[in-house]
Design a protein around this motif. Structure first.
Motif, PDB file in Angstrom:
ATOM      1  N   LYS A   1     -13.128   7.630   8.345  1.00 47.29           N
ATOM      2  CA  LYS A   1     -12.099   7.551   7.300  1.00 47.29           C
ATOM      3  C   LYS A   1     -10.700   7.902   7.821  1.00 47.29           C
ATOM      4  CE  LYS A   1     -15.513   8.600   3.718  1.00 47.29           C
ATOM      5  NZ  LYS A   1     -15.916   9.523   2.624  1.00 47.29           N
TER       6      LYS A   1
ATOM      7  N   GLN B   1       0.844  -1.192   0.000  1.00 47.05           N
ATOM      8  CA  GLN B   1       0.000   0.000   0.000  1.00 47.05           C
ATOM      9  C   GLN B   1       0.881   1.245   0.000  1.00 47.05           C
ATOM     10  OE1 GLN B   1      -2.505  -0.465   3.471  1.00 47.05           O
ATOM     11  NE2 GLN B   1      -4.192  -1.210   2.229  1.00 47.05           N
TER      12      GLN B   1
ATOM     13  N   ALA C   1      -6.280   2.464   8.848  1.00 49.70           N
ATOM     14  CA  ALA C   1      -5.323   3.521   8.524  1.00 49.70           C
ATOM     15  C   ALA C   1      -4.213   3.009   7.612  1.00 49.70           C
ATOM     16  CB  ALA C   1      -4.721   4.086   9.805  1.00 49.70           C
ATOM     17  N   LYS C   2      -3.831   3.812   6.639  1.00 45.01           N
ATOM     18  CA  LYS C   2      -2.720   3.455   5.748  1.00 45.01           C
ATOM     19  C   LYS C   2      -1.367   3.727   6.403  1.00 45.01           C
ATOM     20  CE  LYS C   2      -5.397   2.460   2.190  1.00 45.01           C
ATOM     21  NZ  LYS C   2      -6.714   2.763   2.797  1.00 45.01           N
TER      22      LYS C   2
ATOM     23  N   VAL D   1      -0.121   7.647   2.345  1.00 43.71           N
ATOM     24  CA  VAL D   1      -1.010   8.753   1.972  1.00 43.71           C
ATOM     25  C   VAL D   1      -0.697   9.940   2.866  1.00 43.71           C
ATOM     26  CG1 VAL D   1      -2.835   7.193   1.191  1.00 43.71           C
ATOM     27  CG2 VAL D   1      -2.813   7.988   3.566  1.00 43.71           C
TER      28      VAL D   1
ATOM     29  N   ARG E   1     -13.587   3.542  10.616  1.00 44.30           N
ATOM     30  CA  ARG E   1     -13.825   3.525   9.177  1.00 44.30           C
ATOM     31  C   ARG E   1     -14.865   4.569   8.765  1.00 44.30           C
ATOM     32  NH1 ARG E   1     -11.450  -1.056  10.235  1.00 44.30           N
ATOM     33  NH2 ARG E   1     -10.368  -2.216   8.582  1.00 44.30           N
TER      34      ARG E   1
ATOM     35  N   ASP F   1      -6.998   7.868   8.174  1.00 41.30           N
ATOM     36  CA  ASP F   1      -5.933   7.445   7.266  1.00 41.30           C
ATOM     37  C   ASP F   1      -4.592   7.258   7.963  1.00 41.30           C
ATOM     38  OD1 ASP F   1      -4.591  10.098   7.356  1.00 41.30           O
ATOM     39  OD2 ASP F   1      -6.280  10.770   6.145  1.00 41.30           O
ATOM     40  N   THR F   2      -4.472   7.798   9.199  1.00 41.51           N
ATOM     41  CA  THR F   2      -3.213   7.725   9.936  1.00 41.51           C
ATOM     42  C   THR F   2      -3.505   7.473  11.403  1.00 41.51           C
ATOM     43  OG1 THR F   2      -2.216   9.327   8.415  1.00 41.51           O
ATOM     44  CG2 THR F   2      -1.078   8.953  10.508  1.00 41.51           C
TER      45      THR F   2
END
Length: 412
Positions: A120, A34, A143-144, A37, A117, A122-123
């Motif tokens: 959203k 992945q 989280a990315k 982001v 979720r 992301d970290t």
């Protein structure tokens, strides 16, 4: 759930679960990694430690300022009030987990995964040192970017390999600087092993000082007057004593008889001083006994009288505080109150207050004896590290402040 059971659950269930999740992620990576982001919706995880959210505030503020990220937080419900003191995180962006029983813990964990979720995330920055449970929360929240402390080549403390930003935990610098280092890992211009290869200065871990409306100050003075009807604002000075620190680590307690002798000396030194014994509602009976042993009507039992959000207002009108190592010394850090904190099993170098604080520490060879490596569990049952601190030593430390108040009245 008690602390020992939670540690056992974290170990015996956490190790195989983090291992399985690590294996699943490695298989997934075979089909492509992945891409990272930009951090825009950043979740902090710090479940335990009632004062820990205060120590994490400099890191949260840096994340908001340097990353322009929207901040979220997950914390145990019993510690939620401490997070609200500074107001860094919007109330709607806080998720609380109940830890009272296993069913509630499991249910709230599932709810958290849906919540993260929905927002959203992301970290994620896992502020816990070596918890497998929070490692699982980080790995499953969607989280990315996943930031946390890694054991690297250290033995034990396995919590899986789920991080994208593996930060070296440094036991030789303050924990607040370790938290800032985690944020710095997201600011690095290139990959690092380990993160974070930047200096964290003292200026970066300064806390904002809170100010309160005159109405709040007047209400607090009135509360003191209800305990002591002869109280006069501007005449009497308030000295706060916090002799208890909960049941989690009784080794942090200074002997009660020494607190009693200290309070007697303070009251004898200045007839215009009132001593307020502070503490949680559950400590009221113990503090009532201590007050009765002091034997003065100028010694007031304030334990359980205030909500946590009211404590900084009391700190604002007080002259000084003496306390065992507890959440109170971190809450006072958002005011100018001079505090004198007694340390033993833990070191002020790592967990000291970020405020106007003077640590009193005997520095025995066995001290500190609790750390991240032993999950703050010690075999010690005889805390010589605190018994080595005398009443004379503590009184000598606070005497200049007491004396300055007496001299000011003489000038007037």
């Amino acid at each position: 759930m008690n602390v020992d059971f939670m540690h056992a659950l974290d170990r015996w269930a956490g190790i195989p679960l983090t291992c399985l999740l690590t294996a699943a992620r490695r298989i997934r990576c075979l089909f492509g990694k992945q891409a990272p982001v930009p951090p825009r919706r950043l979740l902090f995880i710090k479940l335990s430690g009632i004062g820990a959210s205060i120590l994490a505030d400099p890191a949260m503020n840096k994340a908001r300022e340097k990353l322009a990220a929207e901040l979220f937080f997950v914390i145990f419900r019993k510690n939620r009030a401490s997070l609200d003191l500074l107001g860094t995180i919007r109330p709607s962006h806080v998720f609380t987990i109940r830890e009272g029983n296993l069913f509630a813990l499991a249910l709230d964990t599932v709810r958290f995964l849906f919540w993260s979720r929905r927002h959203k995330i992301d970290t994620v920055i896992d502020l816990e040192l070596f918890s497998r449970f929070t490692s699982l929360l980080s790995g499953l929240c969607g989280a990315k970017n996943r930031v946390g402390f890694s054991r690297f080549r250290s033995e034990g403390l396995y919590r899986g390999e789920l991080l994208t930003h593996r930060v070296a935990y440094n036991p030789y610098i303050h924990i607040a600087k370790n938290f800032v280092a985690q944020v710095n890992s997201l600011l690095a211009s290139e990959d690092e092993l380990p993160y974070s290869k930047q200096v964290v200065t003292d200026a970066e871990v300064k806390l904002p000082l809170m100010s309160y409306h005159e109405t709040e100050l007047v209400n607090m003075h009135e509360m003191v007057r209800r305990h002591y009807p002869r109280y006069e604002r501007g005449r009497h000075r308030l000295v706060l004593i916090n002799p208890c620190n909960g049941k989690a680590l009784p080794q942090r307690r200074w002997p009660p008889e020494r607190f009693i002798r200290l309070m007697q000396r303070i009251l004898a030194a200045d007839p215009e001083v009132l001593v307020l014994i502070t503490g949680a509602p559950a400590e009221h009976d113990e503090t009532a006994f201590i007050r009765s042993e002091v034997g003065s009507d100028r010694c007031l039992n304030f334990a359980g009288s205030l909500q946590l959000a009211q404590l900084p207002v009391l700190f604002t009108i007080a002259a000084l505080m003496v306390a065992c190592d507890s959440g109170a010394n971190h809450f006072s850090a958002i005011t100018n109150l001079p505090t004198f904190i007694l340390y033993g099993p833990e070191t002020p170098r790592l967990y000291g207050s970020l405020g106007n604080s003077t640590p009193i520490f005997a520095g025995l060879a066995c001290s500190p004896c609790v750390s991240a490596a032993n999950h703050r569990r010690t075999v010690c049952r005889d805390n010589k590290c605190l018994q080595a601190i005398s009443v004379d030593q503590v009184f000598a430390a606070i005497r200049p402040i007491l004396q300055s108040g007496w001299e000011e009245r003489q000038v007037r």
